[in-house]
Write a protein that holds these residues in place. Structure first.
Motif, PDB file in Angstrom:
ATOM      1  N   ARG A  45     -26.714  20.465  21.898  1.00 37.69           N
ATOM      2  CA  ARG A  45     -27.596  19.410  21.396  1.00 37.69           C
ATOM      3  C   ARG A  45     -27.446  19.232  19.881  1.00 37.69           C
ATOM      4  NH1 ARG A  45     -31.422  17.790  25.129  1.00 37.69           N
ATOM      5  NH2 ARG A  45     -31.572  19.096  27.002  1.00 37.69           N
ATOM      6  N   THR A  46     -27.287  20.331  19.184  1.00 40.15           N
ATOM      7  CA  THR A  46     -27.093  20.248  17.733  1.00 40.15           C
ATOM      8  C   THR A  46     -25.795  19.533  17.395  1.00 40.15           C
ATOM      9  OG1 THR A  46     -28.338  22.302  17.410  1.00 40.15           O
ATOM     10  CG2 THR A  46     -26.908  21.589  15.610  1.00 40.15           C
ATOM     11  N   LEU A  47     -24.752  19.827  18.139  1.00 42.55           N
ATOM     12  CA  LEU A  47     -23.466  19.168  17.913  1.00 42.55           C
ATOM     13  C   LEU A  47     -23.570  17.669  18.221  1.00 42.55           C
ATOM     14  CD1 LEU A  47     -20.565  19.711  17.056  1.00 42.55           C
ATOM     15  CD2 LEU A  47     -19.992  20.164  19.441  1.00 42.55           C
ATOM     16  N   ASP A  48     -24.269  17.332  19.286  1.00 43.24           N
ATOM     17  CA  ASP A  48     -24.465  15.915  19.614  1.00 43.24           C
ATOM     18  C   ASP A  48     -25.202  15.193  18.483  1.00 43.24           C
ATOM     19  OD1 ASP A  48     -23.215  16.313  22.008  1.00 43.24           O
ATOM     20  OD2 ASP A  48     -25.040  16.326  23.224  1.00 43.24           O
ATOM     21  N   ALA A  49     -26.275  15.816  17.982  1.00 44.76           N
ATOM     22  CA  ALA A  49     -27.064  15.187  16.925  1.00 44.76           C
ATOM     23  C   ALA A  49     -26.265  15.066  15.635  1.00 44.76           C
ATOM     24  CB  ALA A  49     -28.342  15.995  16.680  1.00 44.76           C
ATOM     25  N   THR A  50     -25.452  16.051  15.335  1.00 49.41           N
ATOM     26  CA  THR A  50     -24.664  16.014  14.103  1.00 49.41           C
ATOM     27  C   THR A  50     -23.625  14.910  14.141  1.00 49.41           C
ATOM     28  OG1 THR A  50     -24.973  18.404  13.822  1.00 49.41           O
ATOM     29  CG2 THR A  50     -23.216  17.374  12.555  1.00 49.41           C
ATOM     30  N   LEU A  51     -22.958  14.759  15.279  1.00 48.46           N
ATOM     31  CA  LEU A  51     -21.908  13.744  15.416  1.00 48.46           C
ATOM     32  C   LEU A  51     -22.462  12.377  15.803  1.00 48.46           C
ATOM     33  CD1 LEU A  51     -19.116  15.802  17.218  1.00 48.46           C
ATOM     34  CD2 LEU A  51     -19.214  15.121  14.821  1.00 48.46           C
ATOM     35  N   GLY A  52     -23.709  12.329  16.229  1.00 45.46           N
ATOM     36  CA  GLY A  52     -24.288  11.053  16.604  1.00 45.46           C
ATOM     37  C   GLY A  52     -23.768  10.503  17.913  1.00 45.46           C
ATOM     38  N   SER A  53     -23.357  11.373  18.837  1.00 44.75           N
ATOM     39  CA  SER A  53     -22.848  10.934  20.136  1.00 44.75           C
ATOM     40  C   SER A  53     -23.099  12.032  21.156  1.00 44.75           C
ATOM     41  CB  SER A  53     -21.351  10.609  20.068  1.00 44.75           C
ATOM     42  OG  SER A  53     -20.611  11.776  19.740  1.00 44.75           O
ATOM     43  N   ALA A  54     -23.171  11.617  22.428  1.00 50.83           N
ATOM     44  CA  ALA A  54     -23.379  12.570  23.515  1.00 50.83           C
ATOM     45  C   ALA A  54     -22.023  13.053  24.017  1.00 50.83           C
ATOM     46  CB  ALA A  54     -24.173  11.917  24.643  1.00 50.83           C
ATOM     47  N   LEU A  55     -21.747  14.341  23.840  1.00 52.92           N
ATOM     48  CA  LEU A  55     -20.453  14.902  24.225  1.00 52.92           C
ATOM     49  C   LEU A  55     -20.411  15.300  25.694  1.00 52.92           C
ATOM     50  CD1 LEU A  55     -19.844  17.102  21.052  1.00 52.92           C
ATOM     51  CD2 LEU A  55     -18.913  14.834  21.552  1.00 52.92           C
ATOM     52  N   GLY A  56     -21.570  15.484  26.297  1.00 50.87           N
ATOM     53  CA  GLY A  56     -21.603  15.865  27.703  1.00 50.87           C
ATOM     54  C   GLY A  56     -21.396  17.363  27.897  1.00 50.87           C
TER      55      GLY A  56
END
Length: 456
Positions: free
Chosen positions: A219-230
């Motif tokens: 979730r932190t990675l998704d928020a940092t990049l601004g996209s849902a990685l799945g």
């Protein structure tokens, strides 16, 4: 035997194919995400996007300031009408005066000629703003890159923790089974069984905590990049060997290119320009010189120079209507000006501007010192973390020897399979701790390079 009709066969085949495709989709392993693939998405991160927009605005302002240095051309015009009237002479006779229509049309130009003109000052300020915006964009990229690496390696470590916690839970469950069997045979107490049960519960909690850590990292990675990685996996490991950069070069780069230093340099340049403007106001007269030629039907051309403002102006006016045929051409020139002989307010402004320059110089010195101190402290942290990596590597070697010893005892009949499993689990824990130490060292090295303006 009766065969089903072809349509039923086709329907059955489609249903079986759909079921097979669904099962394959459910059992397909999640896609792998490397750290470089995550870095490739930095441009869409919210923090980077905001900083990039600030750079675009600064570039547009600089283009506008450059365009303002050229000629500024404007047109002007006027018109007037006086209706017919009568005039009375001194002898009492009256005469009719016809109505008149008159006006002028003209063009004006202006050019910031001297270095202290407002256009030149705006250009220098825009250049400084662009340099600061670019430094902020660089910092946003570096900070986001560091946050991505932290979240990614947190996911890597959580994945390792899930595996380790699963192996620990298997061992604790076997130990509980052995303790229960021993209690049934009268060779173990109830306390032994309770301790084994407690160890199983602790292992289960470790599995849950590791899974929660992995979800949090995603979730932190998704928020940092601004996209849902799945639901992706994380395969990139930290570098096995790290090299310390040259401290002197890092300090020099930090003192010259950190965003705080650039901001302080901009503030100093602005303060110096303000001081120079106040000094010109006190030293130069407010002098305007102008020259012109015309006055007839062809119009009038004039030019003027304002010394204090540093601007050159020119104009052309053409008479219209009834004025078009009047007057004659001639050359005109004029000089006007004023000079302040005594002004306490002006002296106070000079003193305040000088104090502003002194304060800005001190702020720049402090910013450079803080940048150097940050680099030096982070350099020591990297050294400490590299030493911790070496210590963890030695623990892995010791754990490997313990596994070999447990295997030899098992082969000789003097050890048990649980002893070997426990030794293997200790080795896995040591390898996990080594991975954690390498992650910490690599992230601290990244923070060191960021403090110096990023890798070169």
């Amino acid at each position: 035997m009766r065969r089903p009709p072809p349509s039923r066969l086709l329907t059955l085949a489609l249903l079986l194919g759909a079921a097979h495709a669904q099962t394959a989709a459910q059992t397909a392993p999640p896609a792998d995400l490397t750290l470089e693939q995550a870095y490739a998405q930095l441009a869409q991160a919210p923090g980077v996007t905001r900083a990039a927009l600030s750079v675009q605005v600064a570039q547009q302002n600089l283009q506008a300031a450059r365009a303002a240095l050229g000629l500024t051309v404007s047109v002007s015009g006027s018109a007037s009408y006086a209706g017919p009237t009568t005039t009375t002479a001194s002898d009492g006779t009256s005469a009719a005066v016809n109505g008149s229509l008159s006006g002028t049309a003209g063009a004006n130009v202006s050019l910031g000629l001297l270095p202290w003109s407002s256009g030149q000052s705006s250009l220098r300020a825009s250049e400084r703003s662009l340099a600061l915006a670019q430094a902020n964009l660089r910092d946003a990229n570096l900070t986001t890159r560091l946050n991505v690496a932290q979240a990614y390696f947190s996911a890597v470590l959580a994945t390792q923790d899930i595996t380790l916690a699963g192996r620990t839970l298997d061992l604790r469950q076997r130990q509980l089974t052995v303790a229960q069997a021993q209690q049934a045979a009268g060779n173990a107490t109830a306390e032994t069984v309770l301790n084994a049960q407690s160890a199983v519960q602790a292992a289960q909690n470790s599995v849950t905590q590791a899974q929660a850590s992995l979800d949090s990292a995603r979730r932190t990675l998704d928020a940092t990049l601004g996209s849902a990685l799945g639901d992706v996996t994380f395969s990139t490991l930290p570098d096995a060997t790290l090299t310390l950069p040259d401290l002197t070069a890092l300090v020099a780069r930090a003192r010259a290119s950190s965003s705080d230093v650039i901001s302080a340099q901009n503030a100093l340049a602005s303060a110096q320009e303000s001081l120079e403007a106040d000094q010109r106001d006190a030293r130069l007269p407010d002098l305007t010189a102008s020259v012109g030629y015309g006055g007839g039907a062809a119009g009038t051309v004039s030019a003027s120079l304002n010394l204090k403002q540093g601007t050159l102006g020119g104009s052309y006016s053409l008479p219209l209507g009834d004025r078009a045929g009047t007057g004659s051409n001639r050359l005109t020139a004029s000089v006007s000006g004023s000079y302040v002989v005594y002004s306490p307010a002006q002296q106070a402004a000079l003193s305040a501007a000088q104090a502003g320059v002194t304060q800005a110089q001190l702020s720049l010195t402090v910013a450079q010192q803080n940048a150097e101190l940050d680099v030096r402290s982070r350099f020591v942290t990297v050294q400490t973390n590299l030493s911790a990596v070496q210590a963890r590597a030695a623990q892995v070697q010791a754990a490997q020897l313990a596994v070999q010893t447990a295997q030899a005892r098992l082969d000789a009949g003097t050890g048990t399979a649980d002893d070997l499993a426990a030794a293997a689990l200790t080795l896995a824990q040591a390898e996990r701790d080594l991975l954690s130490a390498r992650i910490t060292a690599q992230l601290s090295l990244t923070q060191l390079l960021n403090a110096a303006g990023g890798p070169q």
